[in-house]
Design a protein around this motif. Structure first.
Motif, PDB file in Angstrom:
ATOM      1  N   ALA A 306       0.878  -1.179   0.000  1.00  0.00           N
ATOM      2  CA  ALA A 306       0.000   0.000   0.000  1.00  0.00           C
ATOM      3  C   ALA A 306       0.905   1.214   0.000  1.00  0.00           C
ATOM      4  CB  ALA A 306      -0.875   0.017   1.242  1.00  0.00           C
ATOM      5  N   TYR A 307       0.469   2.254  -0.619  1.00  0.00           N
ATOM      6  CA  TYR A 307       1.248   3.489  -0.544  1.00  0.00           C
ATOM      7  C   TYR A 307       0.317   4.677  -0.376  1.00  0.00           C
ATOM      8  CZ  TYR A 307       0.314   3.720  -5.594  1.00  0.00           C
ATOM      9  OH  TYR A 307      -0.286   3.752  -6.823  1.00  0.00           O
ATOM     10  N   ARG A 308       0.915   5.814  -0.011  1.00  0.00           N
ATOM     11  CA  ARG A 308       0.117   6.997   0.199  1.00  0.00           C
ATOM     12  C   ARG A 308       0.767   8.209  -0.463  1.00  0.00           C
ATOM     13  NH1 ARG A 308       3.661   5.133   3.205  1.00  0.00           N
ATOM     14  NH2 ARG A 308       2.634   4.819   5.199  1.00  0.00           N
ATOM     15  N   GLY A 309      -0.071   9.198  -0.733  1.00  0.00           N
ATOM     16  CA  GLY A 309       0.437  10.438  -1.306  1.00  0.00           C
ATOM     17  C   GLY A 309      -0.418  11.594  -0.827  1.00  0.00           C
ATOM     18  N   PHE A 310       0.016  12.797  -1.153  1.00  0.00           N
ATOM     19  CA  PHE A 310      -0.660  14.003  -0.667  1.00  0.00           C
ATOM     20  C   PHE A 310      -1.107  14.847  -1.855  1.00  0.00           C
ATOM     21  CE2 PHE A 310       2.187  12.482   2.590  1.00  0.00           C
ATOM     22  CZ  PHE A 310       1.337  12.429   3.680  1.00  0.00           C
ATOM     23  N   ARG A 311      -2.413  14.797  -2.106  1.00  0.00           N
ATOM     24  CA  ARG A 311      -2.943  15.570  -3.243  1.00  0.00           C
ATOM     25  C   ARG A 311      -2.829  17.061  -2.961  1.00  0.00           C
ATOM     26  NH1 ARG A 311      -6.650  11.815  -1.750  1.00  0.00           N
ATOM     27  NH2 ARG A 311      -7.112  10.120  -3.185  1.00  0.00           N
ATOM     28  N   PRO A 312      -2.500  17.839  -3.995  1.00  0.00           N
ATOM     29  CA  PRO A 312      -2.453  19.302  -3.804  1.00  0.00           C
ATOM     30  C   PRO A 312      -3.854  19.900  -3.885  1.00  0.00           C
ATOM     31  CG  PRO A 312      -1.607  18.658  -5.984  1.00  0.00           C
ATOM     32  CD  PRO A 312      -2.067  17.405  -5.328  1.00  0.00           C
ATOM     33  N   TYR A 313      -4.377  20.266  -2.728  1.00  0.00           N
ATOM     34  CA  TYR A 313      -5.783  20.656  -2.587  1.00  0.00           C
ATOM     35  C   TYR A 313      -5.923  22.166  -2.468  1.00  0.00           C
ATOM     36  CZ  TYR A 313     -10.096  21.188   0.236  1.00  0.00           C
ATOM     37  OH  TYR A 313     -11.313  21.575   0.735  1.00  0.00           O
ATOM     38  N   LEU A 314      -6.743  22.760  -3.316  1.00  0.00           N
ATOM     39  CA  LEU A 314      -7.123  24.165  -3.152  1.00  0.00           C
ATOM     40  C   LEU A 314      -8.601  24.196  -2.739  1.00  0.00           C
ATOM     41  CD1 LEU A 314      -5.229  25.847  -6.132  1.00  0.00           C
ATOM     42  CD2 LEU A 314      -5.121  26.588  -3.743  1.00  0.00           C
ATOM     43  N   PRO A 315      -9.000  25.161  -1.902  1.00  0.00           N
ATOM     44  CA  PRO A 315     -10.323  25.108  -1.262  1.00  0.00           C
ATOM     45  C   PRO A 315     -11.514  24.970  -2.211  1.00  0.00           C
ATOM     46  CG  PRO A 315      -8.975  26.793  -0.250  1.00  0.00           C
ATOM     47  CD  PRO A 315      -8.177  26.270  -1.410  1.00  0.00           C
ATOM     48  N   ASP A 316     -11.423  25.451  -3.459  1.00  0.00           N
ATOM     49  CA  ASP A 316     -12.568  25.295  -4.355  1.00  0.00           C
ATOM     50  C   ASP A 316     -12.371  24.147  -5.347  1.00  0.00           C
ATOM     51  OD1 ASP A 316     -10.635  26.335  -5.994  1.00  0.00           O
ATOM     52  OD2 ASP A 316     -11.760  28.102  -6.623  1.00  0.00           O
ATOM     53  N   HIS A 317     -11.394  23.283  -5.085  1.00  0.00           N
ATOM     54  CA  HIS A 317     -11.138  22.068  -5.895  1.00  0.00           C
ATOM     55  C   HIS A 317     -10.673  22.364  -7.319  1.00  0.00           C
ATOM     56  CE1 HIS A 317     -12.916  19.416  -2.842  1.00  0.00           C
ATOM     57  NE2 HIS A 317     -13.896  20.284  -2.759  1.00  0.00           N
ATOM     58  N   LEU A 318     -10.373  23.608  -7.629  1.00  0.00           N
ATOM     59  CA  LEU A 318      -9.856  23.913  -8.969  1.00  0.00           C
ATOM     60  C   LEU A 318      -8.366  24.221  -8.854  1.00  0.00           C
ATOM     61  CD1 LEU A 318     -12.538  26.294 -10.557  1.00  0.00           C
ATOM     62  CD2 LEU A 318     -12.104  23.881 -11.090  1.00  0.00           C
ATOM     63  N   PRO A 319      -7.574  23.839  -9.835  1.00  0.00           N
ATOM     64  CA  PRO A 319      -6.152  24.177  -9.790  1.00  0.00           C
ATOM     65  C   PRO A 319      -5.914  25.664 -10.025  1.00  0.00           C
ATOM     66  CG  PRO A 319      -6.708  23.109 -11.876  1.00  0.00           C
ATOM     67  CD  PRO A 319      -7.949  23.079 -11.034  1.00  0.00           C
ATOM     68  N   ALA A 320      -4.691  26.091  -9.758  1.00  0.00           N
ATOM     69  CA  ALA A 320      -4.254  27.442 -10.138  1.00  0.00           C
ATOM     70  C   ALA A 320      -3.452  27.290 -11.420  1.00  0.00           C
ATOM     71  CB  ALA A 320      -3.386  28.039  -9.030  1.00  0.00           C
ATOM     72  N   ILE A 321      -3.937  27.905 -12.488  1.00  0.00           N
ATOM     73  CA  ILE A 321      -3.262  27.787 -13.786  1.00  0.00           C
ATOM     74  C   ILE A 321      -3.181  29.168 -14.429  1.00  0.00           C
ATOM     75  CG2 ILE A 321      -3.284  26.739 -16.098  1.00  0.00           C
ATOM     76  CD1 ILE A 321      -5.031  24.503 -14.990  1.00  0.00           C
ATOM     77  N   GLY A 322      -1.969  29.548 -14.789  1.00  0.00           N
ATOM     78  CA  GLY A 322      -1.812  30.768 -15.568  1.00  0.00           C
ATOM     79  C   GLY A 322      -1.050  31.863 -14.850  1.00  0.00           C
ATOM     80  N   ALA A 323      -0.948  32.999 -15.533  1.00  0.00           N
ATOM     81  CA  ALA A 323      -0.170  34.139 -15.030  1.00  0.00           C
ATOM     82  C   ALA A 323      -0.776  34.669 -13.743  1.00  0.00           C
ATOM     83  CB  ALA A 323      -0.154  35.239 -16.089  1.00  0.00           C
ATOM     84  N   ASP A 324       0.097  34.997 -12.800  1.00  0.00           N
ATOM     85  CA  ASP A 324      -0.356  35.589 -11.536  1.00  0.00           C
ATOM     86  C   ASP A 324      -0.321  37.103 -11.700  1.00  0.00           C
ATOM     87  OD1 ASP A 324      -0.617  36.586  -8.929  1.00  0.00           O
ATOM     88  OD2 ASP A 324       0.183  34.731  -8.092  1.00  0.00           O
ATOM     89  N   PRO A 325      -1.487  37.762 -11.673  1.00  0.00           N
ATOM     90  CA  PRO A 325      -1.494  39.209 -11.917  1.00  0.00           C
ATOM     91  C   PRO A 325      -0.727  39.990 -10.852  1.00  0.00           C
ATOM     92  CG  PRO A 325      -3.689  38.424 -11.301  1.00  0.00           C
ATOM     93  CD  PRO A 325      -2.826  37.212 -11.419  1.00  0.00           C
ATOM     94  N   ARG A 326      -0.414  39.349  -9.715  1.00  0.00           N
ATOM     95  CA  ARG A 326       0.262  40.049  -8.617  1.00  0.00           C
ATOM     96  C   ARG A 326       1.772  40.129  -8.823  1.00  0.00           C
ATOM     97  NH1 ARG A 326      -2.339  36.109  -4.188  1.00  0.00           N
ATOM     98  NH2 ARG A 326      -1.503  34.677  -5.748  1.00  0.00           N
ATOM     99  N   VAL A 327       2.316  39.187  -9.636  1.00  0.00           N
ATOM    100  CA  VAL A 327       3.774  39.137  -9.851  1.00  0.00           C
ATOM    101  C   VAL A 327       4.039  38.906 -11.342  1.00  0.00           C
ATOM    102  CG1 VAL A 327       5.943  38.003  -9.201  1.00  0.00           C
ATOM    103  CG2 VAL A 327       4.040  38.045  -7.576  1.00  0.00           C
ATOM    104  N   PRO A 328       4.346  39.962 -12.087  1.00  0.00           N
ATOM    105  CA  PRO A 328       4.593  39.767 -13.528  1.00  0.00           C
ATOM    106  C   PRO A 328       5.704  38.738 -13.757  1.00  0.00           C
ATOM    107  CG  PRO A 328       4.450  42.109 -12.974  1.00  0.00           C
ATOM    108  CD  PRO A 328       4.437  41.369 -11.675  1.00  0.00           C
ATOM    109  N   GLY A 329       5.407  37.752 -14.602  1.00  0.00           N
ATOM    110  CA  GLY A 329       6.395  36.707 -14.892  1.00  0.00           C
ATOM    111  C   GLY A 329       6.213  35.440 -14.076  1.00  0.00           C
TER     112      GLY A 329
END
Ligand SMILES: Cc1cc2nc3c(=O)[nH]c(=O)nc-3n(C[C@H](O)[C@H](O)[C@H](O)COP(=O)(O)OP(=O)(O)OC[C@H]3O[C@@H](n4cnc5c(N)ncnc54)[C@H](O)[C@@H]3O)c2cc1C
Length: 375
Positions: A306-329
């Motif tokens: 058996a093995y285990r892992g740690f899913r990367p969870y964000l509170p609304d279950h959607l990933p973060a994808i794309g440019a961050d408007p707070r930090v150009p680049g």
């Protein structure tokens, strides 16, 4: 440059390299040493309701099909389809409504009456009310997929630095990205892709912005090698509700799948207990019992590990994808929770589109990293 050599970072590196960008990938461990090496390889559209995540999953499903041809057989890609079953009429009605709703978004499914389930899965428990077959569901071996995506990125010119931790993200006086510092070198770059999975919040923190990625633990049981007794990805209707739940409490609803190598994989539990690696016999017992309920033949089969892992969870279950408007680049490609293998190619393609100033295939607004800022 890309931080993280899991399947998501590998997909970002792959598409960015193919787009002609000069790419470096840094990971503090080996390829797939994070959650990618500790999960299963279900590529599911069947468990997603219409919305941004399903749009990503459908885009990805097509890309995985293309990648299977380009990366070769070693990724163990299998377009085997999924089968979701209901034990009673009420459960089947709920599945019917869910499938009809999904159909409006492009998900294909076919209702299978209880009496015909055995034509698809001969070893399934008798007496089930019926189910839905989802031909677009597929499977891949995650660690191999990540390794072959990175190999192809290297062939296209990418550099990969393993065993090297990013310790700082450097920004200029205007707040824009200048590069990163690792424990071995300094890399100057105008663009950093945060593909650090469950540790994506820490990397965002290095760049000075919050991103609330939390670990959601999951266990997987691996049986002894068996002949092909499970042909599809098979799971019970409860699984969809468990995936969508935001509860920190333990949830188990077995997804059962055969593998080309023979072992049957039985996953997976969900609970938020931080990075606690303690083996939980209770969780394993529940998963095993649920799998044997679906496939009684599994009751007499040995579990190899058996093995285990740690899913990367964000509170609304959607990933973060794309440019961050707070930090150009700064670009994010993390927080895919229990669907990061499935969603990796679409994520990589969309990031490469933004990096090259092209129009992404999907609207990235729902995935913006600053959507949590007010909470
Ligand atoms: C039990 C279980 C079952 C799952 N089943 C499925 C499934 O069937 N289908 C599916 O689609 N998904 C599944 N998942 C989820 C999937 O595994 C993840 O969503 C996916 O692996 C995330 O990939 P990633 O590349 O974002 O993260 P990771 O694979 O964790 O990669 C992130 C990398 O970043 C590196 N890193 C972090 N910080 C730094 C730093 N400062 N410097 C350098 N490197 C750094 C880490 O070392 C790591 O290698 C499952 C997960 C679990 C736990």
């Amino acid at each position: 440059m890309v931080i993280g050599a899991g399947v998501v970072g590998a997909a970002c590196a792959y598409y960015a390299s193919l787009a002609g960008l000069s790419v470096a990938v840094v990971d503090r461990g080996p390829v797939a040493g994070g959650t990618t090496g500790a999960g299963e390889g279900n590529l599911l559209v069947s468990d997603k309701e219409p919305g941004p995540e399903l749009d990503l999953a459908l885009l990805s499903a097509g890309l995985w099909r293309e990648l299977a041809g380009e990366l070769g057989e070693q990724t163990e890609y299998e377009p085997k389809g999924g089968l979701v079953v209901a034990s009673d009429e009420a459960g089947l009605d709920a599945l019917r409504a869910f499938a009809a709703h999904q159909g409006t978004a492009g998900v294909e499914s076919v209702e299978i009456p209880g009496a015909r389930l055995h034509e698809l899965e001969p070893h399934l428990a008798p007496g089930l009310a019926g189910g839905f077959h989802y031909p677009q569901d597929a499977q891949v071996q995650p660690a191999l997929a990540a390794a072959h995506l990175l190999r192809a990125a290297r062939v296209a010119g990418a550099e990969v630095y393993l065993g090297e931790a990013v310790t700082a993200v450097r920004t200029g006086p205007d707040g824009a990205i200048l590069g990163v510092t690792t424990d071995r070198r300094r890399i100057d770059t105008p663009a950093v892709v945060n593909a650090a999975g469950t540790w994506g919040g820490e990397v965002a923190g290095l760049a000075g912005v919050p991103l609330p990625v939390l670990p959601r633990r999951g266990f997987v049981l691996v049986t002894e090698p068996l002949p092909r007794i499970v042909r599809h990805k098979v799971y019970a209707a409860d699984y969809v509700a468990d995936v969508a739940s935001g509860s920190a409490a333990l949830q188990t609803s077995a997804v059962v799948e055969g593998t080309p190598a023979g072992p049957v994989l039985i996953g997976a539990s969900r609970e938020r207990v931080g990075f606690d690696r303690t083996l939980s016999v209770e969780v394993l017992r529940r998963l095993a019992a649920q799998a044997a309920q679906l496939f009684p033949v599994l009751a007499d089969v040995s579990v190899q590990r058996a093995y285990r892992g740690f899913r990367p969870y964000l509170p609304d279950h959607l990933p973060a994808i794309g440019a961050d408007p707070r930090v150009p680049g700064l670009y994010h490609a993390c927080g895919h929770e229990g669907a990061g293998i499935g969603l990796a190619p679409a994520t990589g393609l969309l990031i490469s589109r933004q990096l090259t100033g092209k129009q992404p295939e999907l609207d990235l607004t729902p995935f913006r990293a600053d959507r949590f800022a007010a909470s």
